[in-house]
Design a protein around this motif. Structure first.
Motif, mmCIF file in Angstrom:
data_model
loop_
_atom_site.group_PDB
_atom_site.id
_atom_site.type_symbol
_atom_site.label_atom_id
_atom_site.label_comp_id
_atom_site.label_asym_id
_atom_site.label_seq_id
_atom_site.Cartn_x
_atom_site.Cartn_y
_atom_site.Cartn_z
ATOM 1 N N LYS A 1 -9.141 -0.572 -7.812
ATOM 2 C CA LYS A 1 -8.394 -1.478 -6.943
ATOM 3 C C LYS A 1 -6.907 -1.590 -7.250
ATOM 4 O O LYS A 1 -6.159 -2.139 -6.447
ATOM 5 C CB LYS A 1 -9.007 -2.871 -6.994
ATOM 6 N N ASP A 2 -6.472 -1.131 -8.426
ATOM 7 C CA ASP A 2 -5.054 -1.251 -8.753
ATOM 8 C C ASP A 2 -4.685 -0.327 -9.907
ATOM 9 O O ASP A 2 -5.538 0.376 -10.454
ATOM 10 C CB ASP A 2 -4.671 -2.705 -9.072
ATOM 11 N N MET B 1 0.483 -2.282 -4.820
ATOM 12 C CA MET B 1 -0.788 -2.848 -5.271
ATOM 13 C C MET B 1 -0.470 -4.017 -6.186
ATOM 14 O O MET B 1 0.590 -4.050 -6.809
ATOM 15 C CB MET B 1 -1.596 -1.806 -6.061
ATOM 16 N N ARG C 1 -0.821 -6.388 -9.572
ATOM 17 C CA ARG C 1 -0.875 -6.191 -11.023
ATOM 18 C C ARG C 1 -0.050 -4.993 -11.498
ATOM 19 O O ARG C 1 0.842 -5.170 -12.300
ATOM 20 C CB ARG C 1 -2.301 -6.095 -11.544
ATOM 21 N N ASP D 1 1.705 -1.524 -9.633
ATOM 22 C CA ASP D 1 1.812 -0.720 -8.410
ATOM 23 C C ASP D 1 1.795 0.777 -8.718
ATOM 24 O O ASP D 1 1.786 1.188 -9.886
ATOM 25 C CB ASP D 1 3.051 -1.128 -7.598
ATOM 26 N N ASP E 1 -6.224 2.091 -4.926
ATOM 27 C CA ASP E 1 -5.698 1.447 -3.722
ATOM 28 C C ASP E 1 -6.314 0.064 -3.602
ATOM 29 O O ASP E 1 -7.520 -0.084 -3.794
ATOM 30 C CB ASP E 1 -6.025 2.279 -2.481
ATOM 31 N N ASP E 2 -5.502 -0.936 -3.281
ATOM 32 C CA ASP E 2 -6.026 -2.298 -3.168
ATOM 33 C C ASP E 2 -6.734 -2.549 -1.842
ATOM 34 O O ASP E 2 -7.422 -3.536 -1.689
ATOM 35 C CB ASP E 2 -4.923 -3.335 -3.397
ATOM 36 N N SER E 3 -6.604 -1.635 -0.892
ATOM 37 C CA SER E 3 -7.283 -1.771 0.391
ATOM 38 C C SER E 3 -8.676 -1.143 0.322
ATOM 39 O O SER E 3 -8.821 0.068 0.108
ATOM 40 C CB SER E 3 -6.471 -1.077 1.492
ATOM 41 N N ARG F 1 -9.754 2.869 0.382
ATOM 42 C CA ARG F 1 -10.605 3.441 -0.667
ATOM 43 C C ARG F 1 -11.842 4.088 -0.063
ATOM 44 O O ARG F 1 -12.216 5.200 -0.431
ATOM 45 C CB ARG F 1 -11.028 2.376 -1.690
#
Length: 134
Positions: A42-43, A65, A67, A69, A18-20, A24
């Protein structure tokens, strides 16, 4: 973020992508409290690297996300014949379309944001209970 856990040999391993940072951290806390070994990335690209490095019992991934998803990540896993149970989390405004795409990509379940922690815990516990023997 990686939680080494008490007994790694038999532990339930969860990969969170998760990019958040907030999401996370929340998922890390919830899953660690369930005695899971949790790795957070992160991705989707970082998730692919982690999946090549070690085995996991469950993937929890965000839909959107940078790069790579969540759906693209799931499609990569499906193409590699990886049959890892997965939960896709989305804040997308059109869940039926996301659910249809996710099912085609092999997702186990789609949860919409905001999601209920008790529901997530119950689902993870169900997946853990039904995981194949190693």
């Amino acid at each position: 973020m990686v939680d080494p856990g008490p007994n790694e040999g038999d532990a339930f391993r969860v990969l969170v992508a998760d990019d958040s940072g907030e999401t996370r951290e929340l998922l890390f806390e919830v899953l660690s409290s369930m005695e899971c070994i949790v790795t957070c990335v992160k991705d989707g690209l970082e998730a692919l690297v982690a999946l090549q490095a070690e085995p996991f019992d469950l993937l929890i991934t965000d839909y959107q996300m940078p790069r790579l998803d969540g759906l693209a990540l799931l499609r990569c896993l499906q193409a590699s014949t990886c049959c890892l149970p997965s939960i896709l989390i989305t804040g997308h405004h059109n869940p039926p379309a996301v659910i249809q795409e996710a099912r085609q990509a092999g997702v186990t379940l789609v949860m919409t944001k905001p999601f209920a922690i008790p529901a997530l815990r119950s689902l993870v516990e169900s997946i853990r209970t039904h995981r194949p023997a190693r």
